[in-house]
Design an enzyme around this catalytic site. Structure first.
Site, PDB file in Angstrom:
ATOM      1  N   GLU A 116       0.852  -1.188   0.000  1.00 29.66           N
ATOM      2  CA  GLU A 116       0.000   0.000   0.000  1.00 29.66           C
ATOM      3  C   GLU A 116       0.886   1.235   0.000  1.00 29.66           C
ATOM      4  OE1 GLU A 116      -3.254   0.259  -0.419  1.00 29.66           O
ATOM      5  OE2 GLU A 116      -2.538   2.303  -0.561  1.00 29.66           O
ATOM      6  N   PHE A 117       0.540   2.203  -0.844  1.00 35.48           N
ATOM      7  CA  PHE A 117       1.389   3.389  -0.971  1.00 35.48           C
ATOM      8  C   PHE A 117       0.711   4.647  -0.439  1.00 35.48           C
ATOM      9  CE2 PHE A 117       2.551   0.337  -4.255  1.00 35.48           C
ATOM     10  CZ  PHE A 117       3.916   0.187  -4.010  1.00 35.48           C
ATOM     11  N   ASN A 133       9.773   3.498  -0.528  1.00 38.92           N
ATOM     12  CA  ASN A 133       9.870   4.351   0.661  1.00 38.92           C
ATOM     13  C   ASN A 133      11.302   4.825   0.892  1.00 38.92           C
ATOM     14  OD1 ASN A 133       7.208   4.470   1.249  1.00 38.92           O
ATOM     15  ND2 ASN A 133       7.269   3.198   3.077  1.00 38.92           N
ATOM     16  N   CYS A 136       6.321   5.337   8.771  1.00 40.75           N
ATOM     17  CA  CYS A 136       6.852   4.510   7.685  1.00 40.75           C
ATOM     18  C   CYS A 136       8.312   4.783   7.342  1.00 40.75           C
ATOM     19  CB  CYS A 136       5.988   4.676   6.444  1.00 40.75           C
ATOM     20  SG  CYS A 136       4.391   3.871   6.674  1.00 40.75           S
TER      21      CYS A 136
HETATM   22  C1  UDX Z   1       1.119  -0.511  10.199  1.00 34.82           C
HETATM   23  C2  UDX Z   1       2.607  -0.526   9.931  1.00 34.82           C
HETATM   24  O1  UDX Z   1       3.227   0.478  10.713  1.00 34.82           O
HETATM   25  C3  UDX Z   1       2.894  -0.371   8.488  1.00 34.82           C
HETATM   26  O2  UDX Z   1       4.230  -0.560   8.195  1.00 34.82           O
HETATM   27  C4  UDX Z   1       2.200  -1.388   7.766  1.00 34.82           C
HETATM   28  O3  UDX Z   1       2.388  -1.163   6.406  1.00 34.82           O
HETATM   29  C5  UDX Z   1       0.743  -1.480   8.137  1.00 34.82           C
HETATM   30  O4  UDX Z   1       0.563  -1.529   9.522  1.00 34.82           O
HETATM   31  P1  UDX Z   1      -0.583   1.373  10.635  1.00 34.82           P
HETATM   32  O5  UDX Z   1      -1.860   0.955  10.009  1.00 34.82           O
HETATM   33  O6  UDX Z   1      -0.274   2.826  10.683  1.00 34.82           O
HETATM   34  O7  UDX Z   1       0.617   0.731   9.849  1.00 34.82           O
HETATM   35  O8  UDX Z   1      -0.420   0.690  12.078  1.00 34.82           O
HETATM   36  P2  UDX Z   1      -1.297   0.841  13.381  1.00 34.82           P
HETATM   37  O9  UDX Z   1      -2.054   2.118  13.333  1.00 34.82           O
HETATM   38  O10 UDX Z   1      -0.401   0.514  14.504  1.00 34.82           O
HETATM   39  O11 UDX Z   1      -2.375  -0.316  13.203  1.00 34.82           O
HETATM   40  C6  UDX Z   1      -2.170  -1.667  13.401  1.00 34.82           C
HETATM   41  C7  UDX Z   1      -3.465  -2.265  13.967  1.00 34.82           C
HETATM   42  O12 UDX Z   1      -3.321  -3.674  14.065  1.00 34.82           O
HETATM   43  C8  UDX Z   1      -3.826  -1.750  15.360  1.00 34.82           C
HETATM   44  O13 UDX Z   1      -5.162  -1.281  15.358  1.00 34.82           O
HETATM   45  C9  UDX Z   1      -3.678  -2.977  16.261  1.00 34.82           C
HETATM   46  O14 UDX Z   1      -4.593  -2.994  17.327  1.00 34.82           O
HETATM   47  C10 UDX Z   1      -3.933  -4.108  15.266  1.00 34.82           C
HETATM   48  N1  UDX Z   1      -3.353  -5.412  15.630  1.00 34.82           N
HETATM   49  C11 UDX Z   1      -2.052  -5.520  15.977  1.00 34.82           C
HETATM   50  C12 UDX Z   1      -4.152  -6.544  15.573  1.00 34.82           C
HETATM   51  O15 UDX Z   1      -5.336  -6.470  15.254  1.00 34.82           O
HETATM   52  N2  UDX Z   1      -3.597  -7.751  15.878  1.00 34.82           N
HETATM   53  C13 UDX Z   1      -2.308  -7.900  16.246  1.00 34.82           C
HETATM   54  O16 UDX Z   1      -1.857  -9.021  16.534  1.00 34.82           O
HETATM   55  C14 UDX Z   1      -1.514  -6.738  16.303  1.00 34.82           C
HETATM   56  C1  UDX Z   2       4.810   7.671   3.292  1.00 38.88           C
HETATM   57  C2  UDX Z   2       4.798   7.429   1.778  1.00 38.88           C
HETATM   58  O1  UDX Z   2       4.678   8.684   1.080  1.00 38.88           O
HETATM   59  C3  UDX Z   2       3.667   6.504   1.392  1.00 38.88           C
HETATM   60  O2  UDX Z   2       3.733   6.206   0.004  1.00 38.88           O
HETATM   61  C4  UDX Z   2       3.784   5.225   2.209  1.00 38.88           C
HETATM   62  O3  UDX Z   2       2.698   4.353   1.930  1.00 38.88           O
HETATM   63  C5  UDX Z   2       3.826   5.525   3.691  1.00 38.88           C
HETATM   64  O4  UDX Z   2       4.886   6.436   3.965  1.00 38.88           O
HETATM   65  P1  UDX Z   2       3.458   9.192   5.004  1.00 38.88           P
HETATM   66  O5  UDX Z   2       4.394   8.665   6.048  1.00 38.88           O
HETATM   67  O6  UDX Z   2       2.009   9.233   5.295  1.00 38.88           O
HETATM   68  O7  UDX Z   2       3.620   8.369   3.636  1.00 38.88           O
HETATM   69  O8  UDX Z   2       3.889  10.698   4.716  1.00 38.88           O
HETATM   70  P2  UDX Z   2       4.658  11.500   3.580  1.00 38.88           P
HETATM   71  O9  UDX Z   2       3.736  12.497   3.017  1.00 38.88           O
HETATM   72  O10 UDX Z   2       5.362  10.626   2.636  1.00 38.88           O
HETATM   73  O11 UDX Z   2       5.732  12.288   4.470  1.00 38.88           O
HETATM   74  C6  UDX Z   2       6.693  11.584   5.251  1.00 38.88           C
HETATM   75  C7  UDX Z   2       7.585  12.555   5.965  1.00 38.88           C
HETATM   76  O12 UDX Z   2       8.440  13.215   5.034  1.00 38.88           O
HETATM   77  C8  UDX Z   2       6.857  13.671   6.709  1.00 38.88           C
HETATM   78  O13 UDX Z   2       7.509  13.917   7.932  1.00 38.88           O
HETATM   79  C9  UDX Z   2       6.969  14.851   5.771  1.00 38.88           C
HETATM   80  O14 UDX Z   2       6.860  16.086   6.423  1.00 38.88           O
HETATM   81  C10 UDX Z   2       8.342  14.627   5.190  1.00 38.88           C
HETATM   82  N1  UDX Z   2       8.546  15.254   3.854  1.00 38.88           N
HETATM   83  C11 UDX Z   2       7.824  14.848   2.789  1.00 38.88           C
HETATM   84  C12 UDX Z   2       9.538  16.223   3.711  1.00 38.88           C
HETATM   85  O15 UDX Z   2      10.223  16.591   4.673  1.00 38.88           O
HETATM   86  N2  UDX Z   2       9.762  16.750   2.463  1.00 38.88           N
HETATM   87  C13 UDX Z   2       9.043  16.363   1.356  1.00 38.88           C
HETATM   88  O16 UDX Z   2       9.296  16.889   0.268  1.00 38.88           O
HETATM   89  C14 UDX Z   2       8.046  15.380   1.533  1.00 38.88           C
END
Ligand code: UDX
Ligand code: UDX
Length: 472
Positions: free
Chosen positions: A155-156, A232, A284
């Protein structure tokens, strides 16, 4: 929509899982979203959202209790579904490696529950070979290899624009080593790839249209895993690169915005992700760069550039801290207004927020901070509890009142539209130190501010003397 609905379970309802589940329902599938956090599931069942994302509330209201259900019961959800997406967290362990224990636990539970063919899909960002491990875990727990496939569908999405990123992607990557698994995933994304979804008058608006639907890239499972880590890491590298360029600009009084524009207009480079600032954060980039570095190390591949990317990123926060020092001289007893706690604008997520590192450095020097963020304050309080030296304001200008300087740490749009006249009257000294380059230094100088930003000449009103430089 004409495509056949697929029955989907999404395990993990965090930023990635919840958005994926809601969007799968939006494009016509029957979705059950699983989480082991009972409170989160109760919140979602009640129609409330644990996170802040544009369009999410609207889509949840549209599909909840019809095509979209929530549960803590993973075994039943897995049995019912044709495709089971794993979207649980993959945090960074001490070695930099991704901690895959949640993925392991979920794969084990799935194996013990299913009794017919399923496609188990990695949606979380995971190191290459994770699909092999999932396959082994599922087999070890008694499921025959004919009863499942493991696929990778990275997922991006970006936080803050997650729903439109999901529904209007640049590409859809399907990593599958069997035709049967690839077909299920192709069916799931058919409403997007055929362009059908964009026909609907209720469709979320974005870059894709009926005549320009997203392309699908079919790859091996391993290549799909690598595509996510490499993407990433590359984006993080672009940010560190421009931050290093910004530091060179500072040394020669050039403007990094001009440089970034000139560089980015080269189509081979591209203009996005060239915004200099206080370094990248979020859930991420920091963990994925570390995990990719670890993967390379394990495979005896010299990928030293990733360590440099991390080094520049760490250094960028310290440079900003030093910039604040250069504007204030001493810290003890100073009161600073901080705008922005989230790791970027548009989200309530504070994971790995560079703002926190900077706030910690300032507090350690004896400053008092009053911080404001439009959405991330509650989450920030859990990590940095309020204290006599750190307070959280409920309103932007309240944070600025009486402050010795104003610091901008997240790029929320409203921080770029401040009432500068009002700010002049509220601040004790008209000093703005902008870690996100939201203002034009020339304009700030005309308005009488001392203004320091990243990779651009600092400006000081004429009355300021020692060390002052002005725009040429
Ligand atoms: C996370 C990762 O950080 C990212 O790298 C990955 O691509 C997708 O999962 P995010 O969705 O932001 O991203 O994570 P988070 O908000 O922590 O959500 C994970 C969820 O999984 C939580 O709601 C947690 O309660 C749940 N979980 C975790 C389960 O349902 N079962 C488990 O065993 C562990
Ligand atoms: C990122 C990737 O963009 C996304 O494709 C992936 O699925 C998850 O990780 P996200 O972490 O939501 O997404 O935020 P992003 O908008 O990419 O920014 C990441 C960090 O880089 C932030 O702290 C942002 O402020 C910083 N950033 C981004 C910069 O400092 N300069 C830039 O030009 C762009």
């Amino acid at each position: 929509m004409t495509a056949k609905p697929v029955s989907i379970a999404v395990v993990g309802s965090g930023y990635v899982g919840l958005v994926a589940a809601v969007c799968f329902a939006e494009i016509g599938h029957s979705v059950i979203c699983v989480d082991n956090d009972e409170r989160k599931v109760a919140t979602l069942r009640a129609g409330e959202l644990p996170i802040h994302e544009d369009f999410l509330a609207e889509l949840l209201a549209r599909h909840r209790n019809t095509r979209l259900q929530f549960t803590t019961d993973l075994p039943s959800a897995a049995r019912e579904a044709e495709a089971i997406f794993i979207a649980v967290g993959t945090p960074q362990s001490d070695s930099g490696n991704a901690d895959l224990s949640y993925v392991d636990a979920v794969a084990t539970q799935i194996a013990r529950s299913i009794d017919s063919y399923k496609v188990i899909v990695e949606k979380s960002t995971v190191p290459v070979y994770t699909n092999e491990w999932i396959r082994r875990v599922v087999e070890r727990n008694g499921t025959s290899s004919t009863n499942f496939d493991v696929a990778s569908n990275p997922e991006f999405l970006r936080e803050g624009t997650a729903v439109s990123d999901f529904l209007h992607p640049d590409r859809i990557v399907i990593g599958a080593d069997s035709e049967q698994a690839a077909d299920v995933l192709k069916a799931i994304y058919a409403p997007l790839t055929s362009g059908d979804y964009y026909r609907s008058e209720h469709a979320v608006i974005g870059q894709r249209t009926i005549s320009d639907p997203p392309p699908v890239l079919l790859t091996s499972t391993k290549a799909a895993e690598l595509i996510k880590h490499a993407s990433n890491a590359f984006l993080a590298m672009k940010i560190s690169f421009i931050n290093a360029v910004a530091n060179v600009c500072e040394a020669v009084d050039a403007n990094v915005e001009e440089v970034a524009r000139g560089v980015g207009l080269d189509k081979r480079i591209g203009s996005q992700f060239l915004r200099a600032g206080i370094g990248y954060g979020g859930s991420c980039f920091p963990k994925d760069v570390a995990a990719f570095r670890y993967v390379a190390e394990q495979l005896s591949v010299d990928f030293g550039i990733l360590s440099e990317v991390e080094k520049i990123n760490d250094e960028q926060k310290r440079r900003f801290f030093n910039k604040v020092r250069s504007a204030l001289w001493t810290f003890r007893g100073k009161r600073l207004a901080v705008l922005g706690l989230a790791f970027k604008g548009g989200t309530d997520d504070v994971r790995e927020s560079p703002a926190f590192d900077i706030i910690r450095m300032l507090l350690a020097e004896g400053c008092t901070i009053v911080a404001f963020d439009p959405a991330a304050t509650e989450r920030a309080k859990a990590e940095l509890p309020p204290s006599p030296s750190l307070q959280y304001a409920e309103e932007l200008y309240a944070a600025a009142t009486g402050a010795d300087a104003l610091l901008i740490l997240s790029d929320w749009p409203q921080f770029g539209e401040l009432d500068l006249e009002k700010l002049q009257t509220l601040l004790r000294y008209p000093i703005v130190i902008d870690g996100r380059n939201l203002y034009d230094p020339r304009e700030m100088l005309e308005r009488g501010f001392t203004y320091l930003s990243v990779g651009r000449p600092a400006v000081y009103p004429a009355r300021e003397t020692a060390g002052a430089r002005s725009l040429r």
